[in-house]
Design a protein around this motif. Structure first.
Motif, mmCIF file in Angstrom:
data_model
loop_
_atom_site.group_PDB
_atom_site.id
_atom_site.type_symbol
_atom_site.label_atom_id
_atom_site.label_comp_id
_atom_site.label_asym_id
_atom_site.label_seq_id
_atom_site.Cartn_x
_atom_site.Cartn_y
_atom_site.Cartn_z
ATOM 1 N N VAL A 49 0.774 -1.135 -0.025
ATOM 2 C CA VAL A 49 0.094 -0.015 -0.110
ATOM 3 C C VAL A 49 0.835 1.115 0.025
ATOM 4 O O VAL A 49 0.447 2.196 -0.816
ATOM 5 N N PHE A 50 2.082 1.095 0.865
ATOM 6 C CA PHE A 50 2.841 2.575 0.687
ATOM 7 C C PHE A 50 3.332 2.722 -0.502
ATOM 8 O O PHE A 50 3.491 3.828 -0.983
ATOM 9 N N GLU A 51 4.040 1.421 -1.004
ATOM 10 C CA GLU A 51 4.310 1.780 -2.557
ATOM 11 C C GLU A 51 3.444 2.379 -3.634
ATOM 12 O O GLU A 51 3.651 3.254 -4.292
ATOM 13 N N MET A 112 -5.841 6.139 0.765
ATOM 14 C CA MET A 112 -4.612 7.043 0.097
ATOM 15 C C MET A 112 -4.075 7.720 1.139
ATOM 16 O O MET A 112 -4.681 8.480 2.043
ATOM 17 N N ASN A 113 -2.739 8.135 1.173
ATOM 18 C CA ASN A 113 -2.159 8.902 1.935
ATOM 19 C C ASN A 113 -1.311 9.715 1.027
ATOM 20 O O ASN A 113 -0.322 9.423 0.363
ATOM 21 N N PHE A 114 -1.705 11.057 0.903
ATOM 22 C CA PHE A 114 -0.858 12.084 0.062
ATOM 23 C C PHE A 114 0.240 12.298 0.647
ATOM 24 O O PHE A 114 1.053 13.194 -0.117
ATOM 25 N N SER A 115 0.724 12.111 1.842
ATOM 26 C CA SER A 115 2.073 12.397 2.172
ATOM 27 C C SER A 115 3.190 11.458 1.977
ATOM 28 O O SER A 115 4.251 11.408 2.271
ATOM 29 N N ALA A 116 2.599 9.971 1.539
ATOM 30 C CA ALA A 116 3.501 9.270 1.234
ATOM 31 C C ALA A 116 4.578 9.217 0.085
ATOM 32 O O ALA A 116 4.160 9.719 -1.162
ATOM 33 N N ARG A 117 5.766 9.190 0.547
ATOM 34 C CA ARG A 117 6.793 9.407 -0.353
ATOM 35 C C ARG A 117 7.916 8.519 -0.341
ATOM 36 O O ARG A 117 8.350 8.321 0.868
HETATM 37 C C1 LIG Z 1 1.186 8.915 5.641
HETATM 38 O O1 LIG Z 1 2.483 9.032 5.013
HETATM 39 C C2 LIG Z 1 3.384 9.744 5.988
HETATM 40 C C3 LIG Z 1 4.770 9.535 5.506
HETATM 41 O O2 LIG Z 1 5.263 8.475 5.114
HETATM 42 C C4 LIG Z 1 3.363 9.211 7.437
HETATM 43 O O3 LIG Z 1 4.344 9.798 8.093
HETATM 44 C C5 LIG Z 1 2.068 9.184 7.988
HETATM 45 O O4 LIG Z 1 1.855 8.590 9.282
HETATM 46 C C6 LIG Z 1 0.917 8.390 7.159
HETATM 47 N N1 LIG Z 1 -0.256 8.569 7.671
HETATM 48 C C7 LIG Z 1 -1.293 7.577 7.607
HETATM 49 C C8 LIG Z 1 -2.411 7.919 7.993
HETATM 50 O O5 LIG Z 1 -0.857 6.364 7.372
#
Ligand SMILES: *[C@@H]1O[C@H](CO)[C@@H](O)[C@H](O)[C@H]1NC(C)=O
Length: 221
Positions: A49-51, A112-117
């Motif tokens: 999911v993170f990928e 979806m996580n819009f911060s995932a990088r």
């Molecule tokens: C979303 O991604 C960021 C960066 O990887 C992480 O710090 C954050 O915990 C994530 N949020 C959720 C809700 O998983």
């Protein structure tokens, strides 16, 4: 009533496995229940999911890059409508791909996580989008290759046949929705780059070559 409570307790003990049915049985009529196993997650999709989130975010960032390149070529000074069209189309399709990925993540029970990088992703701010034509094609080619390799990476994760990771449904989704189209896009950009480089080889006619190539892009896209 007492006998029902006893029966519930007995059934709950009998099924200790983490499945939705057991959540429902063990909740047994109480209002505030957390059915934590009643979701769409199965197979290896949740392991990537993170990928997938990072991949969707990468598409959003690249879509904006392409859009900036398109507006650069579309302004009155540059006035290269063919290049504008090329990057505009690419921006739109990259945007559509990110939406498709987000829908897919939620279909497989993720969010979806819009911060995932991924740490390997370069920050977009360092880039300049005001490029010469050949440079822009070269950057387009590099970016399309990077996106294609991103799909290969996720595909590799879910086809390892490693317990908990194996998920041919994700693999097939990536193949169908991304890989074949990406191969074509990389091939197209490699072709454009090669053609334009040859045309610009004739030093006395670079303006005419660029004009003709731009016109070709306008008509062929
Ligand atoms: C979303 O991604 C960021 C960066 O990887 C992480 O710090 C954050 O915990 C994530 N949020 C959720 C809700 O998983």
């Amino acid at each position: 009533m007492k006998s029902i409570a006893v029966l519930c307790a007995l059934v709950a003990v009998a099924f200790a496995e983490d499945v939705c049915y057991n959540d429902v049985v063990s909740s047994c009529g109480s209002k505030e229940v957390d059915l934590k196993n009643c979701n769409a997650k199965y197979g290896g999709a949740h392991e990537v999911v993170f990928e997938l989130q990072s991949y969707a975010n990468e598409h959003i960032a690249r879509s904006f890059d392409y859009l900036l390149m398109a507006t650069h070529f579309g302004n009155y000074e540059k006035n290269r409508e063919g290049f504008e069209k090329l990057f505009r189309k690419l921006s739109d399709s990259t945007w559509e791909d990110s939406i498709d990925l987000i829908k897919y993540i939620t279909k497989r029970g993720g969010m979806m996580n819009f911060s995932a990088r991924k740490s390997t992703q370069e920050p977009a701010s360092e880039k300049t989008h005001e490029l010469y034509e050949l440079h822009a094609l070269a950057r387009g080619l590099d970016t399309q290759k990077k996106l294609a390799e991103g799909a290969l990476g996720i595909h590799g994760e879910v086809t390892r046949r490693h317990e908990g990771y194996h998920d041919p449904e994700v693999a097939s989704y990536l193949e169908e929705h991304f890989m074949h189209r990406q191969a074509k896009s990389v091939r197209d950009f490699a072709g454009y780059t090669s053609d334009l480089q040859k045309l610009l080889g004739e030093k006395s006619q670079t303006s005419l070559s660029l004009f003709l190539f731009d016109e070709y892009l306008q008509k062929s896209l």
